[in-house]
Design an enzyme around this catalytic site. Structure first.
Site, mmCIF file in Angstrom:
data_model
loop_
_atom_site.group_PDB
_atom_site.id
_atom_site.type_symbol
_atom_site.label_atom_id
_atom_site.label_comp_id
_atom_site.label_asym_id
_atom_site.label_seq_id
_atom_site.Cartn_x
_atom_site.Cartn_y
_atom_site.Cartn_z
ATOM 1 N N GLU A 353 23.124 43.507 74.151
ATOM 2 C CA GLU A 353 23.085 42.055 74.387
ATOM 3 C C GLU A 353 23.730 41.633 75.702
ATOM 4 O O GLU A 353 24.475 40.657 75.733
ATOM 5 C CB GLU A 353 23.796 41.332 73.234
ATOM 6 C CG GLU A 353 23.150 41.564 71.896
ATOM 7 C CD GLU A 353 23.957 40.967 70.747
ATOM 8 O OE1 GLU A 353 23.317 40.465 69.816
ATOM 9 O OE2 GLU A 353 25.190 41.011 70.761
HETATM 10 C C1 TNX Z 1 24.561 41.704 66.947
HETATM 11 S S1 TNX Z 1 23.990 44.499 66.870
HETATM 12 C C2 TNX Z 1 25.539 42.320 67.707
HETATM 13 C C3 TNX Z 1 26.933 41.998 67.495
HETATM 14 C C4 TNX Z 1 27.113 40.967 66.434
HETATM 15 C C5 TNX Z 1 26.162 41.240 65.303
HETATM 16 C C6 TNX Z 1 26.337 40.346 64.119
HETATM 17 C C7 TNX Z 1 24.683 44.479 68.188
HETATM 18 C C8 TNX Z 1 24.617 45.700 68.921
HETATM 19 N N1 TNX Z 1 25.286 43.346 68.575
HETATM 20 O O1 TNX Z 1 27.533 41.593 68.694
HETATM 21 O O2 TNX Z 1 28.427 41.012 65.991
HETATM 22 O O3 TNX Z 1 24.858 41.114 65.778
HETATM 23 O O4 TNX Z 1 25.547 40.747 63.059
#
Ligand code: TNX
Length: 539
Positions: A353
């Protein structure tokens, strides 16, 4: 008056004896005990062995003593027994005997368990296998064996043999200690909870926008400032390197590898609030901004100055600064210090992300991380987005969301850890009525979390590409151990089983019965679990 005949009394006495036996004697059918994860093969012998205070624990060689001690300690609180422990190659009557044998087919983690009326034998080709044999043995006793105070007994278990070994090498859980901080004691308890189901990796998400949780001696403000808060504005916290090493050692005693994650180049605000020179133009979302000792108003978004701290739950807005070499010096220092206190082979660099990092910068970052991790003698792991970088068969990619990235990773010969969010995220709510947890990837009832096969999850990805399964627990909504347990149980045993037991032997209708038997074991261990209506919990 009619007198009762002699045969009548004989039958009455016989019936009485039978019924009193029935209350003492456990199920004598080893095949019906309900072990999780499901064992590869079991043969029931139809009798029972009784654990008494006279049973001795024998380990074949001195180096197995810690495993012997571990077993003594597990059996002691509920039974009150002080079982004697000694080294002995011979298998004697009325003992539990642990030994290493050369049996390649058992691999590093498999074991043979044999129970007769006369004693118990666990053998394996590696100590980890003996540890897993012990976990199976614990599940053969009545559930009260897990109580922390002395219970009545008697302690019968069914006789027979079990031969068992895992399908996947990686059976993991992840705990996010960044969004909310959890103490060393909490992490140790989680280690105990997951190792009971034969999981062998604990991935610690040690940094995120809301907090930096591991001491880095060359960059001390990361913890004094970056570690000073958490989601909701609480005081946060961090592990000293000594405490981290204590976690690593505790995990090792349960055959668990700790995988440390520093999330880069996004999810990095806690570091940017500590050292402004690392800031690649981050603008902290308004809701959740918290002044730090380094920020004096006004907020100078866009300039390389320290950011405000952050206590909200938005993702994808922070980024490291690619143009300055100091950024790479910082990353190299962090990775070097963590590698030095991490005996396991992996470093996880996050990579997810990074929406505030330009794509071309992201690729530069990933390629440099890959070199750096290698230079510190470790294997790099990253979330699926790293598939965009120059990765190869030495890199491990953790799938969570995108089929495309998983396929790209496999095309580049990387191996995958499977953590599909809509199946394996422990922070997803069970259903619309549960209050804890998030729901962006959907609700995950216990059956939905169990009913999938890593090897058929992504088109073009087969079991050869897959190292194993991991169940992440992100902690935006989770503030204490009780809440961790409510989200992890009873789903976590299912992920352990997906990693351990052959897919073709698994199905929900059979699993739910075994899980139903485990309710009492979870209760005896003090686990506050979600009592899903889909599971036939045994009273
Ligand atoms: C996505 S999955 C994220 C996290 C969040 C999570 C909450 C991923 C690699 N990143 O930063 O905490 O969703 O479900």
């Amino acid at each position: 008056m009619k007198s009762f005949s002699k045969p009548f009394f004989t039958i009455l006495i016989a019936l009485f004896m039978l019924s009193s036996c029935a209350t003492d004697t456990p199920s004598t059918n080893l095949a019906e005990v309900g072990i999780i994860p499901k064992v590869v093969s079991v043969t029931a012998a139809g009798e029972s062995f009784q654990l008494t205070n006279d049973v001795a624990i024998h380990v074949a060689t001195e180096d197995l003593m810690p495993l012997g001690k571990y077993l003594v300690e597990r059996l002691k609180p509920a039974t009150g027994f002080e079982l004697t422990l000694s080294t002995s190659k011979e298998e004697a009557s009325n003992t539990i005997h642990l030994s290493l044998v050369s049996d390649e087919a058992l691999g590093n983690e498999g074991y043979d368990l044999s129970i007769t009326t006369d004693g118990i034998k666990i053998s394996a080709s590696k100590p980890a296998g003996l540890f897993y044999g012990i976990q199976t043995l614990r599940q053969l006793f009545p559930p009260t064996i897990e109580a922390s105070t002395k219970q009545e007994g008697p302690w019968y278990i069914a006789t027979g043999t079990i031969r068992d070994f895992p399908t996947y090498a990686w059976r993991g859980a992840m705990l996010d200690v960044a969004r909310h901080f959890f103490s060393v004691e909490d992490v140790k308890r989680y280690i105990d909870l997951i190792s009971y189901y034969k999981m062998n990796t604990l991935h610690l998400h040690l940094s995120d926008d809301q907090g930096w949780r591991i001491e880095i001696k060359s960059w001390p403000k990361l913890t004094t400032i970056g570690g000073s808060t958490e989601v909701g504005g609480g005081e946060g916290g961090f592990y000293t390197q000594e405490q981290y090493s204590e976690i690593v050692a505790y995990a090792a005693s349960r055959f668990i590898t700790i995988v440390p994650e520093i999330d880069l180049p996004g999810h990095i605000n806690s570091a940017l609030a500590s050292y402004g020179e690392l800031n690649g133009g981050t603008i902290v979302p308004e809701e959740g901004r918290k002044k730090s000792p380094l920020t004096s108003s006004p907020i100078l978004g866009g300039e390389p100055v320290p950011t405000d701290l952050y206590t909200g739950t938005e993702v994808g807005w922070s980024t490291l600064r690619v143009e300055k070499e100091i950024t790479f010096q910082f990353i190299d220092d962090v990775l070097r210090e963590i590698a030095a206190i991490t005996p396991g082979p992996y470093l996880h660099i996050g990579g997810d992300e990074a929406a505030a990092t330009k794509k071309e910068d992201y690729i530069i970052f990933i390629n440099r991380f890959t070199e750096m991790v290698r230079s510190h003698g470790k294997i790099m792991i990253g979330w699926e987005e790293i598939a965009q970088g120059n990765i190869d068969s030495n890199v491990i990619v953790q799938h969570w969301h995108s089929q495309k990235y998983a396929q790209e990773a496999v095309e580049k010969n990387a191996r995958l850890i499977m953590s599909p969010a809509n199946r394996a995220y422990l922070d997803m709510k069970y259903d619309s009525t549960t209050t804890l947890g998030l729901k962006w990837a959907g609700y995950i009832e216990v059956d939905h979390g169990y009913n999938w096969n890593p090897a058929t999850e992504v088109e073009g990805v087969t079991s050869e590409n897959i190292l194993g399964v991991e169940a992440p627990l992100w902690s935006e909504t989770v503030t204490n151990m009780d809440e961790i347990e409510f989200l992890a149980f009873p789903r976590l045993p299912g992920y352990a089983e997906i990693g351990w037991s052959p897919a073709e032997t698994r199905n929900w209708d059979e699993y739910k019965v075994r899980l139903g038997k485990h309710g009492k074991y979870m209760k005896a261990r003090g686990i506050d679990f979600y009592e899903s209506k889909l599971v036939p919990w045994e009273e």
